[in-house]
Design a protein around this motif. Structure first.
Motif, PDB file in Angstrom:
ATOM      1  N   SER A 124       0.835  -1.205   0.000  1.00  0.00           N
ATOM      2  CA  SER A 124       0.000   0.000   0.000  1.00  0.00           C
ATOM      3  C   SER A 124       0.871   1.256   0.000  1.00  0.00           C
ATOM      4  CB  SER A 124      -0.920  -0.009   1.218  1.00  0.00           C
ATOM      5  OG  SER A 124      -1.688   1.174   1.274  1.00  0.00           O
ATOM      6  N   ASN A 127       2.101   2.025  -3.296  1.00  0.00           N
ATOM      7  CA  ASN A 127       1.025   2.190  -4.284  1.00  0.00           C
ATOM      8  C   ASN A 127       0.952   1.021  -5.260  1.00  0.00           C
ATOM      9  OD1 ASN A 127       0.112   4.775  -3.350  1.00  0.00           O
ATOM     10  ND2 ASN A 127       1.918   5.700  -4.326  1.00  0.00           N
ATOM     11  N   ASP A 129      -1.022  -2.529  -6.051  1.00  0.00           N
ATOM     12  CA  ASP A 129      -2.282  -3.202  -5.784  1.00  0.00           C
ATOM     13  C   ASP A 129      -2.028  -4.668  -5.426  1.00  0.00           C
ATOM     14  OD1 ASP A 129      -4.819  -4.229  -5.671  1.00  0.00           O
ATOM     15  OD2 ASP A 129      -5.414  -3.569  -7.683  1.00  0.00           O
ATOM     16  N   LYS A 131      -4.021  -7.020  -5.420  1.00  0.00           N
ATOM     17  CA  LYS A 131      -4.700  -7.929  -6.339  1.00  0.00           C
ATOM     18  C   LYS A 131      -3.796  -8.265  -7.524  1.00  0.00           C
ATOM     19  CE  LYS A 131      -9.362  -6.346  -5.179  1.00  0.00           C
ATOM     20  NZ  LYS A 131     -10.599  -5.683  -5.670  1.00  0.00           N
TER      21      LYS A 131
END
Length: 369
Positions: A124, A127, A129, A131
């Motif tokens: 996080s 930055n 993801d 997923k």
């Protein structure tokens, strides 16, 4: 202490006192008995204080079982004996002596769930993801690096593809986050202990002098960091006994290096080698079938298991077209044996390689119930 229950090879391993010892222990050959009796013999016959013996086991359960067997064998308190997994032993050393490298004794040990949460936090911050960048493979890559004693800077310098460059960006931030939380992950327990011994030679000397006799179980499944740690601890006295079987190594995916047990004689040229080949668990047809498979390994220590139980049903191999047919045939065989009164349901065990493979059996058994 009665040594009459040991066979000649087991007795040879138990009675060996000083110097390096490699015990190749085939499946079902009485490995646990040898390790337990060896420790008991050092204490009972040679009057070695329990506090001068370090026994490293593969699981906490194995450590508890060894302590219980020793209490039964010796009929005495074995307080002071160090028995535990690599992680448990290292955690204890660091809580005792870690301040020398600025690790406070109240550090936390992060389990896999904690580690994944921390990696998600780092992703996080970058930055990225989660997923798209699954935390688990990243965590596994960092773990493999630590097992090879590869620090973040070295990992970044060696990163050769996109995934490794992502890991290289996460690794140093993950370590910083661990430090901020006063935490170590399981790999750090070994990494920090090796760093402690490297940076503080007097601390290493203290533990080398304390552990006059070191035993390591399941040596075929040690990784490089564990190998380095054992070599460091055994450096003063050289009374290192390792027990294992390269044929049973199944944890390479977790960093295990079975080659290390095969190079023990190279590391310790004066090592005594004992091979336990008598099996107490299986019949000869089973052992012969297993040998015909494992003997295909290109690099292995020579050994062939045998047993007094020469008779037994042959191993059968039944080709099937898919998992449903496999489950059907096995269910029908079990039902037939139970119906004929030859077996009970509790006499059967079904082994499968992964949990996902159990579904076909479960569905078939529910239908046949």
């Amino acid at each position: 202490m009665d040594l009459g229950a040991l066979n000649p090879e087991q007795l040879e391993a138990v009675l060996h006192k000083d110097g390096p010892l490699l015990v190749f222990a085939g499946a079902g050959s009485g490995k646990t008995r040898v390790i337990t009796y060896r420790v008991a013999n050092l204490i009972y016959t040679h009057e070695v204080p329990p506090s001068q013996i370090l026994a490293v086991t593969f699981t906490n359960k194995a450590a508890d079982e060894m302590k219980e067997r020793l209490r039964y064998l010796l009929g005495m308190d074995i307080r002071g004996l160090w028995v535990g997994t690599f992680h448990a032993i290292c955690a204890r050393i660091l809580r005792e002596s870690g301040r020398a490298i600025d690790i406070p004794p109240n550090f936390l040990v992060y389990d896999e769930s904690d580690q994944l949460d921390l990696i998600r936090q780092v992703l996080s911050e970058l930055n990225l993801d989660e997923k798209q960048f699954n935390p688990r493979p990243i965590r596994n890559a960092i773990s493999r690096a630590k097992e090879r004693l590869i620090m973040p800077e070295q990992y970044a310098a060696q990163a050769s593809d996109y995934f490794e460059r992502i890991v290289a960006s996460v690794y140093p931030r993950y370590q910083s986050a661990l430090q901020a939380a006063n935490a170590l992950d399981f790999d750090d327990l070994l990494l920090a202990t090796i760093r402690l011994f490297t940076e503080q030679p007097r601390v290493l000397e203290r533990y080398q002098q304390q552990f006059r006799y070191i035993l390591v179980d399941e040596y075929q499944d040690v990784n490089y960091a564990q190998y380095v740690l054992v070599r460091m601890l055994a450096g003063a006295h050289g009374n290192l006994c390792v027990v294992g079987d390269d044929d049973q190594s199944i944890y390479r995916f977790r960093g295990a290096e079975p080659e290390l047990i095969l190079r023990f004689k190279h590391d310790f040229p004066d090592a005594k080698v004992v091979t336990l080949e008598r099996n107490y668990r299986s019949t000869q047809p089973i052992l012969d079938a297993a040998f015909r498979i494992i003997s295909q390994n290109r690099v292995r220590a020579p050994k062939r298991l045998w047993t007094d139980r020469t008779e037994g049903a042959p191993v059968t191999l039944t080709p099937v077209s898919d998992e449903e047919e496999e489950a059907r045939l096995i269910a029908e065989y079990i039902q037939r044996q139970v119906y004929l009164g030859r077996r009970r349901y509790g006499d059967f065990a079904i082994l499968y390689r992964t949990n996902a493979q159990s579904r076909a059996f479960e569905e078939r058994f529910l239908r046949e119930r």
